[in-house]
Design an enzyme around this catalytic site. Structure first.
Site, PDB file in Angstrom:
ATOM      1  N   GLY A 218       0.803  -1.211   0.000  1.00  0.00           N
ATOM      2  CA  GLY A 218       0.000   0.000   0.000  1.00  0.00           C
ATOM      3  C   GLY A 218       0.838   1.264   0.000  1.00  0.00           C
ATOM      4  CG  LEU A 244      -2.887  -2.417  -3.304  1.00  0.00           C
ATOM      5  CD1 LEU A 244      -2.777  -1.645  -4.616  1.00  0.00           C
ATOM      6  CD2 LEU A 244      -3.401  -1.515  -2.184  1.00  0.00           C
ATOM      7  CG  ASP A 245       1.003  -2.902  -3.729  1.00  0.00           C
ATOM      8  OD1 ASP A 245       1.141  -2.551  -4.906  1.00  0.00           O
ATOM      9  OD2 ASP A 245       0.845  -2.097  -2.792  1.00  0.00           O
ATOM     10  CD  GLU A 246      -1.992  -9.623  -1.335  1.00  0.00           C
ATOM     11  OE1 GLU A 246      -2.549 -10.678  -1.712  1.00  0.00           O
ATOM     12  OE2 GLU A 246      -2.187  -9.116  -0.212  1.00  0.00           O
TER      13      GLU A 246
END
Length: 301
Positions: A218, A244-246
């Site tokens: 994040g 998100l961001d994964e």
């Protein structure tokens, strides 16, 4: 004489590109796969110039391989080769893709106000180290316009926020289609993408996240890293998914820091990591060195 030599070298380079291709394969692992692939290429008098392979488990695992080869008159043979290969793929349950070096990929770069990653990509591209045509740069700020246009690359300013996100993304998709873009690079583009947009470009969007994922997912990771007193900071380049961001991680790197480093210093150090990590990830994608397997990647360096 010099002009003739230059002309000869250009002809040789053109031949190298026109007659070179890459074959990426994923399938259940069992004996004989490498032999079958080599025999297939030999039949067409193709010379293997690079080969990398990996098995997740020799017993009931998944086999991955990347082959780069040179084949005289490849453009006239390619269709026949692909047709014949379908039967091999069916026999071995292969997921595969042929990539031809004369089909140069086209990229779009998305950027906000921080320009260090954009500049790194432009330098790599200018030096000939990125096998792509940078077709367009899109930003939600005007900061990068003069730099981008100095390279002769079209620049589009599209303000974006959560209230108009879908309308903006519709414009972005239209631009991707207009410029025939193969790869989207988020070079510190500080906007959340909608699921509809991400689904439109599966495994075609590469992001740089300014932390060593999965730590500090994040926003504001450097502030949180400073408060936590970390001794290593890093950056992660990954394919974008709707988590998100994964998304599948392509490349990561770190630098050591200590208690003397404030947030501003961490950001400066981190910016250098971000530049090199994103450039590597983009380069490997363009060189067809990545196979996505679930939420992981196999990267043949």
């Amino acid at each position: 004489m010099q002009a003739e030599q230059v002309k000869k070298e250009k002809k040789q380079q053109s031949s190298q590109v026109e007659n070179r291709a890459r074959l990426l394969v994923k399938c259940p692992d069992k004996p004989g796969i490498v032999s079958v692939l080599s025999s297939f290429l030999l039949k067409y008098n193709a010379n293997i110039i690079e080969s990398s392979q990996y098995s997740s488990d020799p017993e009931n695992g998944t086999f991955f391989i990347r082959l780069e080869y040179y084949c005289d008159h490849l453009q006239t043979k390619a269709q026949e080769m692909e047709q014949e290969f379908r039967q091999i793929a069916d026999n071995y349950e292969m997921t595969y893709h042929f990539y031809y070096l004369n089909n140069r990929q086209r990229s779009a770069i998305y950027v906000s106000k921080e320009l260090h990653c954009l500049l790194e990509l432009l330098w790599e591209w200018q030096n000939g180290d990125l096998q792509t045509d940078i077709a367009v740069v899109i930003s939600n700020h005007e900061d990068a316009r003069s730099i981008v246009e100095s390279y002769g690359i079209p620049f589009y300013y599209l303000p974006a926020n959560k209230d108009i996100r879908k309308e903006v993304e519709a414009q972005q998709i239209a631009l991707m289609e207009e410029y025939n873009v193969d790869l989207l690079i988020l070079a510190r583009y500080m906007q959340i993408l909608t699921p509809e947009f991400v689904n439109h470009f599966e495994n075609q969007i590469i992001n740089i996240h300014h932390s060593f994922l999965p730590a500090f997912i994040g926003a504001n990771p450097y502030d949180r890293a400073y408060k936590r007193g970390v001794k290593l900071i890093g950056a992660t380049s990954h394919y974008v998914t709707n988590d998100l961001d994964e998304g599948p991680i392509i490349e990561q790197d770190v630098e050591r820091v200590d208690h003397r480093d404030d947030v501003a210093t961490l950001k400066k150090i981190g910016g250098k990591i971000e530049r090199r990590v994103l450039a590597k990830a983009v380069k490997w994608h363009l060189e067809n060195r990545i196979i996505v397997e679930g939420n992981k990647t196999i990267v043949f360096h």
